[in-house]
Scaffold this active site. Sequence first.
Site, PDB file in Angstrom:
ATOM      1  CE  LYS A 114      -4.440   0.944   0.190  1.00 13.97           C
ATOM      2  NZ  LYS A 114      -5.551   0.133  -0.335  1.00 13.97           N
TER       3      LYS A 114
HETATM    4  P1  NAD Z   1     -13.225   7.841  -2.888  1.00 14.46           P
HETATM    5  O1  NAD Z   1     -12.210   8.866  -2.665  1.00 14.46           O
HETATM    6  O2  NAD Z   1     -13.747   7.593  -4.271  1.00 14.46           O
HETATM    7  O3  NAD Z   1     -14.516   8.102  -1.948  1.00 14.46           O
HETATM    8  C1  NAD Z   1     -14.430   8.303  -0.571  1.00 14.46           C
HETATM    9  C2  NAD Z   1     -15.793   8.788  -0.076  1.00 14.46           C
HETATM   10  O4  NAD Z   1     -15.744   8.949   1.335  1.00 14.46           O
HETATM   11  C3  NAD Z   1     -16.193  10.141  -0.655  1.00 14.46           C
HETATM   12  O5  NAD Z   1     -17.587  10.171  -0.852  1.00 14.46           O
HETATM   13  C4  NAD Z   1     -15.811  11.112   0.448  1.00 14.46           C
HETATM   14  O6  NAD Z   1     -16.591  12.294   0.411  1.00 14.46           O
HETATM   15  C5  NAD Z   1     -16.106  10.280   1.679  1.00 14.46           C
HETATM   16  N1  NAD Z   1     -15.262  10.754   2.798  1.00 14.46           N
HETATM   17  C6  NAD Z   1     -13.909  10.770   2.863  1.00 14.46           C
HETATM   18  N2  NAD Z   1     -13.495  11.345   3.999  1.00 14.46           N
HETATM   19  C7  NAD Z   1     -14.615  11.694   4.647  1.00 14.46           C
HETATM   20  C8  NAD Z   1     -14.830  12.361   5.861  1.00 14.46           C
HETATM   21  N3  NAD Z   1     -13.819  12.764   6.647  1.00 14.46           N
HETATM   22  N4  NAD Z   1     -16.120  12.563   6.205  1.00 14.46           N
HETATM   23  C9  NAD Z   1     -17.155  12.108   5.412  1.00 14.46           C
HETATM   24  N5  NAD Z   1     -16.988  11.481   4.256  1.00 14.46           N
HETATM   25  C10 NAD Z   1     -15.747  11.296   3.879  1.00 14.46           C
HETATM   26  O7  NAD Z   1     -12.618   6.500  -2.277  1.00 14.46           O
HETATM   27  P2  NAD Z   1     -13.032   5.013  -2.580  1.00 14.46           P
HETATM   28  O8  NAD Z   1     -12.135   4.481  -3.634  1.00 14.46           O
HETATM   29  O9  NAD Z   1     -14.502   4.901  -2.728  1.00 14.46           O
HETATM   30  O10 NAD Z   1     -12.575   4.297  -1.226  1.00 14.46           O
HETATM   31  C11 NAD Z   1     -13.405   4.287  -0.073  1.00 14.46           C
HETATM   32  C12 NAD Z   1     -12.908   3.195   0.855  1.00 14.46           C
HETATM   33  O11 NAD Z   1     -12.934   1.940   0.156  1.00 14.46           O
HETATM   34  C13 NAD Z   1     -11.479   3.346   1.370  1.00 14.46           C
HETATM   35  O12 NAD Z   1     -11.410   2.792   2.659  1.00 14.46           O
HETATM   36  C14 NAD Z   1     -10.679   2.480   0.406  1.00 14.46           C
HETATM   37  O13 NAD Z   1      -9.460   2.041   0.989  1.00 14.46           O
HETATM   38  C15 NAD Z   1     -11.651   1.346   0.208  1.00 14.46           C
HETATM   39  N6  NAD Z   1     -11.435   0.548  -1.008  1.00 14.46           N
HETATM   40  C16 NAD Z   1     -11.462   1.115  -2.239  1.00 14.46           C
HETATM   41  C17 NAD Z   1     -11.298   0.324  -3.369  1.00 14.46           C
HETATM   42  C18 NAD Z   1     -11.419   0.865  -4.770  1.00 14.46           C
HETATM   43  O14 NAD Z   1     -11.389   0.068  -5.713  1.00 14.46           O
HETATM   44  N7  NAD Z   1     -11.598   2.164  -4.964  1.00 14.46           N
HETATM   45  C19 NAD Z   1     -11.066  -1.061  -3.227  1.00 14.46           C
HETATM   46  C20 NAD Z   1     -11.045  -1.600  -1.947  1.00 14.46           C
HETATM   47  C21 NAD Z   1     -11.240  -0.786  -0.850  1.00 14.46           C
END
Ligand code: NAD
Length: 425
Positions: A114
């Site tokens: 990561k």
């Molecule tokens: P992203 O950046 O597309 O979305 C994150 C979302 O969370 C946004 O809507 C943002 O507004 C919200 N957010 C972030 N900080 C916040 C806060 N302090 N208060 C309120 N809302 C908040 O990210 P993502 O890719 O959707 O990832 C989200 C989670 O899923 C993370 O934990 C990431 O590690 C995990 N994840 C993502 C993937 C992927 O393929 N994108 C795969 C596995 C796990």
Amino acid sequence: MSAKENVIKHSSENPFESMMSRFDEAARIIGLDDSDYNVLKAPQKAVMVNIPVTMDNGKVRVFEGYRVVHNANLGPSKGGIRYSMDVNLDEVKALAAWMTWKCAVVGIPYGGGKGGIKCDPRSMSKGELERLTRGYTDMMVDVFGPDKDIPAPDMGTGQQEMAWIMDEYSKLVGRSTPAVVTGKPLVLGGSAGRVEATGRGVMVSTRSALSKLGINPIGATTAVQGFGNVGSISAMLLASQGMKVLAISDISGAYFNAEGINIDEAIKYRDGNKGTLEGYKGGSMITNEELLELQVDVLVPAAMENQITDENADRIKAKLIVEGANGPTSASADTTLNNKGIMIIPDILANAGGVTVSYFEWVQNRLGYFWTEERVYRRADRVMKTAFEAVYAASQVHKCSMRIAAYVVAIKKVADVEKLRGKFS
Ligand code: NAD
């Protein structure tokens, strides 16, 4: 309520310790010996860099960047790169370890890694982000590689950053190397279905879990925290299965509608509103805490770590929690949730659809031959369903939660390979 007041609270629980306490429990169940325990608990490599970037105002700012390879027993390490002000070494270490377990749970030939850069991408221009991403790639050129360590998007990064990494790395090594990174735009060797992959895996795991719980998905209710890649696509696909999404949320706050939020409309609104739900009128505003505590069948935390902790676990009313985010439930909340009989599909299983299709992207890059979206979905769904059943079976055999069962499956696999490969001294 202002966006600032609404921002979800980030508990101070250390995500690496949370990961380790589950690791310890699973290690006890499988009787992991001390040598393997000591090897598997520590990341194999942790690199920290300071990246100087010329900002648009001509001043140089220095950004802290990390890349951690937790374990590369099963294959090259794989894991996303996060851009967030919360990035720190312990968080990246935990996220890297989760990637090791995640790849092992779904049976893909990768280890776990990561990366992250401590920055606020929303306050940076496209040019600044490009210079930052290229600078980070330059400093990590000896870490990355299609057979060594393969980054992907995570919170705060997406296809554009992956395209820059692919381009910079290719220039540095002197040949086009699309397989060095996944989550690329389609035209640059991305895979059909990668954008939807994590949300799709959340939907497939939710369906499998609802079937074990005897709950009909049609009309079942859900609340989804986070409306980025994972949250919005999970919400859209759960709605497509007949589920009613009562609430969604993002950094601007949470939105509730007893009749069900129209997810397609909310996505359109967000996309035309600089990526946030700020001002969204399709539901009344509630706080992110209220969203988590709603009376729903399924809660999908899909924003960030430590959202369900010992402070709010006893107020959670969902029957099923499907962890779209990494580490949304702290270890201190596990006992309360388990005692309440809430089934949790842990992050290392529920959100593994993303890395599964990343693996497919890497395979297609190396083949130089691309699959249809339909083929990607069919294969990814099969991987997710098989992994779910294996973890469910382990939870029955060891009489433990789905979370600990997932760790049991994963740690056993990585430890078995550790024994086969042996140590260098
Ligand atoms: P992203 O950046 O597309 O979305 C994150 C979302 O969370 C946004 O809507 C943002 O507004 C919200 N957010 C972030 N900080 C916040 C806060 N302090 N208060 C309120 N809302 C908040 O990210 P993502 O890719 O959707 O990832 C989200 C989670 O899923 C993370 O934990 C990431 O590690 C995990 N994840 C993502 C993937 C992927 O393929 N994108 C795969 C596995 C796990």
